[in-house]
Design a protein around this motif. Sequence first.
Motif, PDB file in Angstrom:
ATOM      1  N   ASN A  51      64.340  42.881  -6.504  1.00 56.45           N
ATOM      2  CA  ASN A  51      63.333  41.904  -6.093  1.00 56.45           C
ATOM      3  C   ASN A  51      63.588  40.547  -6.737  1.00 56.45           C
ATOM      4  N   TRP A  52      63.963  40.549  -8.012  1.00 55.12           N
ATOM      5  CA  TRP A  52      64.247  39.282  -8.681  1.00 55.12           C
ATOM      6  C   TRP A  52      65.445  38.593  -8.023  1.00 55.12           C
ATOM      7  N   LEU A  53      66.502  39.364  -7.746  1.00 52.70           N
ATOM      8  CA  LEU A  53      67.690  38.794  -7.112  1.00 52.70           C
ATOM      9  C   LEU A  53      67.362  38.208  -5.736  1.00 52.70           C
ATOM     10  N   LEU A  54      66.531  38.918  -4.987  1.00 50.93           N
ATOM     11  CA  LEU A  54      66.172  38.452  -3.651  1.00 50.93           C
ATOM     12  C   LEU A  54      65.386  37.143  -3.700  1.00 50.93           C
ATOM     13  N   ASN A  55      64.648  36.931  -4.771  1.00 58.27           N
ATOM     14  CA  ASN A  55      63.775  35.763  -4.864  1.00 58.27           C
ATOM     15  C   ASN A  55      64.341  34.620  -5.692  1.00 58.27           C
ATOM     16  N   THR A  78      69.670  31.168  -7.460  1.00 57.97           N
ATOM     17  CA  THR A  78      70.691  30.882  -8.462  1.00 57.97           C
ATOM     18  C   THR A  78      71.796  31.926  -8.369  1.00 57.97           C
ATOM     19  N   HIS A  79      72.811  31.745  -9.158  1.00 64.23           N
ATOM     20  CA  HIS A  79      73.904  32.701  -9.284  1.00 64.23           C
ATOM     21  C   HIS A  79      73.851  33.205 -10.734  1.00 64.23           C
ATOM     22  N   PRO A  80      72.984  34.172 -11.007  1.00 61.62           N
ATOM     23  CA  PRO A  80      72.719  34.552 -12.397  1.00 61.62           C
ATOM     24  C   PRO A  80      73.795  35.436 -13.011  1.00 61.62           C
ATOM     25  N   THR A  81      73.851  35.420 -14.329  1.00 66.16           N
ATOM     26  CA  THR A  81      74.628  36.404 -15.071  1.00 66.16           C
ATOM     27  C   THR A  81      73.757  37.639 -15.231  1.00 66.16           C
ATOM     28  N   ALA A  82      74.367  38.742 -15.644  1.00 65.49           N
ATOM     29  CA  ALA A  82      73.582  39.951 -15.912  1.00 65.49           C
ATOM     30  C   ALA A  82      72.569  39.678 -17.016  1.00 65.49           C
ATOM     31  N   THR A  83      72.972  38.915 -18.010  1.00 69.00           N
ATOM     32  CA  THR A  83      72.068  38.584 -19.115  1.00 69.00           C
ATOM     33  C   THR A  83      70.863  37.794 -18.630  1.00 69.00           C
TER      34      THR A  83
END
Length: 155
Positions: free
Chosen positions: A36-40, A43-48
């Motif tokens: 859900n966080w990725l879908l919303n 950005t192009h986040p790191t795992a951290t």
Amino acid sequence: MNLEGHPANNLEDNPLIDGLRASGAKITAQRIAICNWLLNTNTHPTATAVYEEIRDDFPTMSLATVYNTLSLLEGLGLLHQVARADDGSVRYDQATTPHINLVCTRCGQITDLHHLDLSPLARSSATLGFHIQNLNLTAYGLCADCLAELESGEK
């Protein structure tokens, strides 16, 4: 943990969760929260970064859980890795449609460039008997902000 009303309980309209479910992977509260966080995010986040964003809601979740979930999603073709130019950190991109990642070599910003006609690449590859199944292109250069700073003499 009671997840009634919690954002991690949202199972609808998330292709990442749908992909996990279709693969037969276990659907856990942590995986739902990560998806859900990725879908919303755009950005192009790191795992951290993913871990830091959701760990308050899941204090017993480990960074390894995030890495394992991202790896699983990548293996299913639901996201892919993008290396950041300035420090080599691995970033994740949930946009799986053909596009170009524009990576600033100065500040590390990653921007998606969509709406390109990449069919000539597919046709050229086909002349070699190669069928493209997935396409991830990365271009390195300077973003508009960094270019403007350099042109104005700022550091």
